[in-house]
Design a protein around this motif. Structure first.
Motif, PDB file in Angstrom:
ATOM      1  N   SER A 170      18.938 -53.588 -22.954  1.00 28.22           N
ATOM      2  CA  SER A 170      17.769 -52.801 -22.539  1.00 28.22           C
ATOM      3  C   SER A 170      18.149 -51.367 -22.170  1.00 28.22           C
ATOM      4  O   SER A 170      17.528 -50.756 -21.292  1.00 28.22           O
ATOM      5  N   TRP A 171      19.175 -50.845 -22.830  1.00 29.25           N
ATOM      6  CA  TRP A 171      19.590 -49.475 -22.560  1.00 29.25           C
ATOM      7  C   TRP A 171      18.569 -48.498 -23.123  1.00 29.25           C
ATOM      8  O   TRP A 171      17.993 -48.710 -24.189  1.00 29.25           O
ATOM      9  N   VAL A 172      18.383 -47.404 -22.418  1.00 36.03           N
ATOM     10  CA  VAL A 172      17.498 -46.334 -22.845  1.00 36.03           C
ATOM     11  C   VAL A 172      18.370 -45.162 -23.309  1.00 36.03           C
ATOM     12  O   VAL A 172      19.321 -44.774 -22.617  1.00 36.03           O
ATOM     13  N   ALA A 173      18.048 -44.617 -24.465  1.00 35.70           N
ATOM     14  CA  ALA A 173      18.820 -43.500 -25.002  1.00 35.70           C
ATOM     15  C   ALA A 173      18.483 -42.220 -24.244  1.00 35.70           C
ATOM     16  O   ALA A 173      17.315 -41.919 -24.016  1.00 35.70           O
ATOM     17  N   THR A 174      19.518 -41.475 -23.861  1.00 34.32           N
ATOM     18  CA  THR A 174      19.319 -40.166 -23.243  1.00 34.32           C
ATOM     19  C   THR A 174      19.448 -39.074 -24.289  1.00 34.32           C
ATOM     20  O   THR A 174      18.998 -37.960 -24.081  1.00 34.32           O
ATOM     21  N   VAL A 175      20.098 -39.397 -25.417  1.00 34.11           N
ATOM     22  CA  VAL A 175      20.186 -38.517 -26.582  1.00 34.11           C
ATOM     23  C   VAL A 175      19.877 -39.389 -27.790  1.00 34.11           C
ATOM     24  O   VAL A 175      20.415 -40.485 -27.915  1.00 34.11           O
ATOM     25  N   ASP A 176      19.005 -38.910 -28.658  1.00 32.89           N
ATOM     26  CA  ASP A 176      18.660 -39.690 -29.851  1.00 32.89           C
ATOM     27  C   ASP A 176      18.372 -38.716 -30.995  1.00 32.89           C
ATOM     28  O   ASP A 176      17.273 -38.186 -31.097  1.00 32.89           O
ATOM     29  N   THR A 177      19.391 -38.459 -31.808  1.00 33.98           N
ATOM     30  CA  THR A 177      19.249 -37.541 -32.936  1.00 33.98           C
ATOM     31  C   THR A 177      19.413 -38.325 -34.238  1.00 33.98           C
ATOM     32  O   THR A 177      19.635 -39.531 -34.227  1.00 33.98           O
ATOM     33  N   ARG A 178      19.343 -37.624 -35.337  1.00 31.55           N
ATOM     34  CA  ARG A 178      19.457 -38.248 -36.654  1.00 31.55           C
ATOM     35  C   ARG A 178      20.770 -38.997 -36.831  1.00 31.55           C
ATOM     36  O   ARG A 178      20.814 -40.049 -37.456  1.00 31.55           O
ATOM     37  N   ASN A 179      21.864 -38.469 -36.281  1.00 31.98           N
ATOM     38  CA  ASN A 179      23.163 -39.102 -36.525  1.00 31.98           C
ATOM     39  C   ASN A 179      23.937 -39.486 -35.262  1.00 31.98           C
ATOM     40  O   ASN A 179      25.084 -39.873 -35.342  1.00 31.98           O
ATOM     41  N   TYR A 180      23.268 -39.428 -34.084  1.00 31.50           N
ATOM     42  CA  TYR A 180      23.963 -39.764 -32.831  1.00 31.50           C
ATOM     43  C   TYR A 180      22.951 -40.260 -31.804  1.00 31.50           C
ATOM     44  O   TYR A 180      21.876 -39.685 -31.639  1.00 31.50           O
ATOM     45  N   VAL A 181      23.313 -41.331 -31.115  1.00 34.78           N
ATOM     46  CA  VAL A 181      22.509 -41.868 -30.009  1.00 34.78           C
ATOM     47  C   VAL A 181      23.452 -42.079 -28.836  1.00 34.78           C
ATOM     48  O   VAL A 181      24.564 -42.584 -29.003  1.00 34.78           O
ATOM     49  N   GLU A 182      23.004 -41.675 -27.654  1.00 31.20           N
ATOM     50  CA  GLU A 182      23.838 -41.834 -26.460  1.00 31.20           C
ATOM     51  C   GLU A 182      23.046 -42.540 -25.376  1.00 31.20           C
ATOM     52  O   GLU A 182      21.882 -42.226 -25.139  1.00 31.20           O
ATOM     53  N   PHE A 183      23.711 -43.507 -24.734  1.00 29.79           N
ATOM     54  CA  PHE A 183      23.109 -44.283 -23.662  1.00 29.79           C
ATOM     55  C   PHE A 183      23.838 -43.988 -22.362  1.00 29.79           C
ATOM     56  O   PHE A 183      25.068 -43.922 -22.335  1.00 29.79           O
ATOM     57  N   GLU A 184      23.076 -43.843 -21.274  1.00 28.78           N
ATOM     58  CA  GLU A 184      23.679 -43.688 -19.957  1.00 28.78           C
ATOM     59  C   GLU A 184      23.670 -45.049 -19.279  1.00 28.78           C
ATOM     60  O   GLU A 184      22.630 -45.704 -19.184  1.00 28.78           O
ATOM     61  N   LEU A 185      24.828 -45.472 -18.821  1.00 28.96           N
ATOM     62  CA  LEU A 185      24.992 -46.763 -18.173  1.00 28.96           C
ATOM     63  C   LEU A 185      25.187 -46.557 -16.673  1.00 28.96           C
ATOM     64  O   LEU A 185      25.437 -45.441 -16.228  1.00 28.96           O
ATOM     65  N   PRO A 186      25.111 -47.624 -15.902  1.00 26.86           N
ATOM     66  CA  PRO A 186      25.385 -47.493 -14.466  1.00 26.86           C
ATOM     67  C   PRO A 186      26.792 -46.939 -14.226  1.00 26.86           C
ATOM     68  O   PRO A 186      27.685 -47.090 -15.058  1.00 26.86           O
ATOM     69  N   GLY A 187      26.972 -46.315 -13.083  1.00 25.38           N
ATOM     70  CA  GLY A 187      28.282 -45.816 -12.708  1.00 25.38           C
ATOM     71  C   GLY A 187      28.685 -44.552 -13.460  1.00 25.38           C
ATOM     72  O   GLY A 187      29.865 -44.279 -13.619  1.00 25.38           O
ATOM     73  N   GLN A 188      27.715 -43.788 -13.939  1.00 28.44           N
ATOM     74  CA  GLN A 188      27.952 -42.530 -14.648  1.00 28.44           C
ATOM     75  C   GLN A 188      28.782 -42.699 -15.919  1.00 28.44           C
ATOM     76  O   GLN A 188      29.476 -41.793 -16.342  1.00 28.44           O
ATOM     77  N   GLN A 189      28.698 -43.864 -16.518  1.00 27.89           N
ATOM     78  CA  GLN A 189      29.363 -44.079 -17.795  1.00 27.89           C
ATOM     79  C   GLN A 189      28.340 -43.928 -18.906  1.00 27.89           C
ATOM     80  O   GLN A 189      27.146 -44.179 -18.710  1.00 27.89           O
ATOM     81  N   ARG A 190      28.822 -43.527 -20.076  1.00 27.98           N
ATOM     82  CA  ARG A 190      27.946 -43.347 -21.231  1.00 27.98           C
ATOM     83  C   ARG A 190      28.606 -43.944 -22.465  1.00 27.98           C
ATOM     84  O   ARG A 190      29.828 -43.943 -22.580  1.00 27.98           O
ATOM     85  N   ILE A 191      27.775 -44.433 -23.362  1.00 26.02           N
ATOM     86  CA  ILE A 191      28.254 -44.906 -24.657  1.00 26.02           C
ATOM     87  C   ILE A 191      27.474 -44.164 -25.722  1.00 26.02           C
ATOM     88  O   ILE A 191      26.235 -44.143 -25.704  1.00 26.02           O
ATOM     89  N   GLY A 192      28.209 -43.524 -26.631  1.00 31.02           N
ATOM     90  CA  GLY A 192      27.601 -42.829 -27.749  1.00 31.02           C
ATOM     91  C   GLY A 192      27.857 -43.599 -29.033  1.00 31.02           C
ATOM     92  O   GLY A 192      28.921 -44.192 -29.206  1.00 31.02           O
ATOM     93  N   VAL A 193      26.871 -43.600 -29.917  1.00 28.65           N
ATOM     94  CA  VAL A 193      27.000 -44.239 -31.216  1.00 28.65           C
ATOM     95  C   VAL A 193      26.759 -43.163 -32.262  1.00 28.65           C
ATOM     96  O   VAL A 193      25.683 -42.577 -32.332  1.00 28.65           O
TER      97      VAL A 193
END
Length: 101
Positions: free
Chosen positions: A22-45
């Protein structure tokens, strides 16, 4: 901390993370999506080719169904529910649930 993963299919992988966690994207572009997780961690795809343009080399292709050459551990509050969501989203568990060091 930001962890970036290169994906064969950006929409499939980012959709998987949305469905399972149930992550919400904080960045969502044509070729990159980034999710902010708890604890100030992020995962980019990143889609593979975009990743390659930024870093000068496109990651090697991994055959469909093969185990990827990395591990990503995430904490969840309910492991059974997370495992059900993983299966429902098309993922597979690689080992039985167990405490990890």
């Amino acid at each position: 901390m930001l962890t970036i993963l290169a994906a064969r299919n950006l929409r499939t992988l980012s959709g998987f993370y949305r469905a399972v966690f149930s992550w919400v994207a904080t960045v969502d572009t044509r070729n990159y999506v980034e999710f902010e997780l708890p604890g100030q961690q992020r995962i980019g795809v990143y889609e593979r080719e975009g990743f390659g343009r930024n870093f000068g080399e496109t990651p090697g292709e991994v055959p469909e169904g093969a185990v990827r050459p990395f591990e990503l551990y995430l904490q969840v509050t309910d492991l059974a529910i997370a495992a059900e969501r993983i299966a429902a989203a098309g993922g597979r568990l690689l080992s039985a649930a167990a405490k990890r060091e």
